[in-house]
Design a protein around this motif. Sequence first.
Motif, mmCIF file in Angstrom:
data_model
loop_
_atom_site.group_PDB
_atom_site.id
_atom_site.type_symbol
_atom_site.label_atom_id
_atom_site.label_comp_id
_atom_site.label_asym_id
_atom_site.label_seq_id
_atom_site.Cartn_x
_atom_site.Cartn_y
_atom_site.Cartn_z
ATOM 1 N N GLY A 247 49.512 -24.680 17.118
ATOM 2 C CA GLY A 247 48.855 -24.996 18.392
ATOM 3 C C GLY A 247 49.665 -25.705 19.389
ATOM 4 N N VAL A 248 50.429 -24.876 20.188
ATOM 5 C CA VAL A 248 51.224 -25.301 21.332
ATOM 6 C C VAL A 248 50.908 -25.026 22.687
ATOM 7 N N ALA A 249 51.550 -25.849 23.591
ATOM 8 C CA ALA A 249 51.256 -25.431 24.957
ATOM 9 C C ALA A 249 52.780 -24.881 25.213
ATOM 10 N N TRP A 250 52.692 -23.708 25.800
ATOM 11 C CA TRP A 250 53.870 -22.759 26.148
ATOM 12 C C TRP A 250 54.116 -22.755 27.804
ATOM 13 N N PHE A 251 55.282 -22.601 28.229
ATOM 14 C CA PHE A 251 55.353 -22.602 29.492
ATOM 15 C C PHE A 251 56.325 -21.518 30.090
ATOM 16 N N GLY A 252 55.960 -20.631 30.657
ATOM 17 C CA GLY A 252 56.949 -19.462 31.007
ATOM 18 C C GLY A 252 56.626 -18.868 32.531
ATOM 19 N N ILE A 253 57.677 -18.036 33.128
ATOM 20 C CA ILE A 253 57.602 -17.748 34.295
ATOM 21 C C ILE A 253 57.236 -16.272 34.372
ATOM 22 N N LEU A 254 56.365 -15.958 35.248
ATOM 23 C CA LEU A 254 55.832 -14.492 35.462
ATOM 24 C C LEU A 254 55.767 -14.177 36.943
ATOM 25 N N GLY A 255 55.716 -12.910 37.236
ATOM 26 C CA GLY A 255 55.569 -12.579 38.885
ATOM 27 C C GLY A 255 54.336 -11.579 38.889
ATOM 28 N N PRO A 256 54.237 -11.189 39.953
ATOM 29 C CA PRO A 256 53.021 -10.074 40.379
ATOM 30 C C PRO A 256 53.402 -9.015 39.490
ATOM 31 N N ALA A 257 52.256 -8.059 39.097
ATOM 32 C CA ALA A 257 52.736 -6.829 38.592
ATOM 33 C C ALA A 257 53.686 -5.973 39.516
ATOM 34 N N ASP A 258 54.464 -5.026 38.793
ATOM 35 C CA ASP A 258 55.476 -4.079 39.575
ATOM 36 C C ASP A 258 56.455 -4.700 40.208
ATOM 37 N N LEU A 259 56.924 -5.912 39.712
ATOM 38 C CA LEU A 259 58.048 -6.236 40.422
ATOM 39 C C LEU A 259 59.291 -5.434 40.172
ATOM 40 N N PRO A 260 60.090 -5.251 41.415
ATOM 41 C CA PRO A 260 61.318 -4.552 41.241
ATOM 42 C C PRO A 260 62.300 -4.682 39.922
ATOM 43 N N PRO A 261 62.720 -3.731 39.469
ATOM 44 C CA PRO A 261 63.520 -3.919 38.191
ATOM 45 C C PRO A 261 64.988 -4.727 38.496
ATOM 46 N N ASP A 262 65.316 -4.631 39.863
ATOM 47 C CA ASP A 262 66.503 -5.285 39.863
ATOM 48 C C ASP A 262 66.172 -6.972 40.230
ATOM 49 N N VAL A 263 65.116 -7.222 40.586
ATOM 50 C CA VAL A 263 64.649 -8.660 40.890
ATOM 51 C C VAL A 263 64.400 -9.188 39.581
ATOM 52 N N VAL A 264 63.710 -8.545 38.451
ATOM 53 C CA VAL A 264 63.401 -8.913 37.046
ATOM 54 C C VAL A 264 64.550 -9.259 36.374
ATOM 55 N N ARG A 265 65.787 -8.350 36.514
ATOM 56 C CA ARG A 265 67.008 -8.462 36.020
ATOM 57 C C ARG A 265 67.544 -9.548 36.460
ATOM 58 N N THR A 266 67.611 -9.639 37.884
ATOM 59 C CA THR A 266 68.464 -11.005 38.363
ATOM 60 C C THR A 266 67.744 -12.321 37.665
ATOM 61 N N LEU A 267 66.409 -12.275 37.923
ATOM 62 C CA LEU A 267 65.833 -13.398 37.163
ATOM 63 C C LEU A 267 66.317 -13.870 35.866
ATOM 64 N N ARG A 268 65.958 -12.660 35.055
ATOM 65 C CA ARG A 268 66.356 -13.017 33.672
ATOM 66 C C ARG A 268 67.653 -13.589 33.346
ATOM 67 N N LEU A 269 68.683 -12.910 34.016
ATOM 68 C CA LEU A 269 69.977 -13.348 34.034
ATOM 69 C C LEU A 269 70.344 -14.887 34.250
ATOM 70 N N SER A 270 69.521 -15.263 35.489
ATOM 71 C CA SER A 270 69.466 -16.590 35.988
ATOM 72 C C SER A 270 69.082 -17.404 35.168
ATOM 73 N N LEU A 271 67.669 -17.118 34.650
ATOM 74 C CA LEU A 271 66.894 -18.188 33.779
ATOM 75 C C LEU A 271 67.658 -18.489 32.371
ATOM 76 N N ARG A 272 68.581 -17.260 32.078
ATOM 77 C CA ARG A 272 69.269 -17.482 30.830
ATOM 78 C C ARG A 272 70.345 -18.591 30.893
ATOM 79 N N LYS A 273 71.062 -18.460 32.222
ATOM 80 C CA LYS A 273 71.824 -19.354 32.288
ATOM 81 C C LYS A 273 71.496 -20.704 32.556
#
Length: 322
Positions: A247-273
């Motif tokens: 029973g935990v609280a989690w926190f994660g980043i989401l955007g509106p539906a249908d975000l452009p794939p290049d935006v999603v890719r950039t965000l994930r690479l950046s968040l990983r860093k």
Amino acid sequence: MKAITTLILSAALATGAGAAPPQHWPIKPVKLVVSQPPGGTMDIVSRQVADQLGKVLGQPVVVDNKPGANGIIATQQVARAAADGYTLIMGSGVTHTINPYLYPRVGYDPVKDFTPIANLVSAPNVIAVNARVPATHLQALIDAAKAKPGVLNYASPGVGGTGQLTMELLKASAGIDITHIPYPGIAASVQDTIAGRTEMVALPPAALLAHFQSGALRPLAVTSPRRTRLLPDVPTVAESGFKGFEGVAWFGILGPADLPPDVVRTLRLSLRKVMEMPAMRERLASQGLDITYSEGAAFADYMQMDADRWKEVIRLSGAKVE
């Protein structure tokens, strides 16, 4: 020469009249909407992540606190935002896996209206009792509750939070009858537990650590799959006899539906860093948070599993908000 000049001018005019050359995202500040007021765990995590994410992206990431209606107002806003990557939300179990089953209408679909980008961290709860309760481990508390059905009370900061639902999950798992006493916030629920007006509470370790150190409260078990760094000697609920309990609280980043794939890719690479930065990992761990980074389908699968868990707990407990 005249022909070449004419071609150059024609090309320039065509560029000016039509679409601009493609730009790399982001070219302006990004807004990260937070559904809690400043000072809470979600806000603290959001500001730490936003600061470093802005540096990686090369554009500021600005935290925008939009509290109200248990996170519904902020979540609706992002669900309806333009799908361009400039409006994101720090989502949580409350906004995406609890509210849809707690309220008759939330005004958004937690799956269809969002693009899951990355799950970042989770925060366990600690089941704690006031110092006058004789139980020194979880099973002793459960035995006391079984001996006096309906007599023992637990406090929470309100209906629908992970603290309350964690205790309801414990009730169902252990087959005990304890009474929920909701309070308007963490401070009030903690103070009444210390005073003995309620016997127990379940909250993040950072909110209770000072009271453990003073002896006013006693920790019995943590609700995450693994022990927390802040309380290494306190067993998990699973270790205390309830295999698979979480029973935990989690926190994660989401955007509106249908975000452009290049935006999603950039965000994930950046968040990983960002989440791999040693200083960031140390800072989050020192606050009692577990890094649980996952992306895309894995994040979506986790949210579905979490939703299934809380949907059943809410059904069994009868918890609801009109």
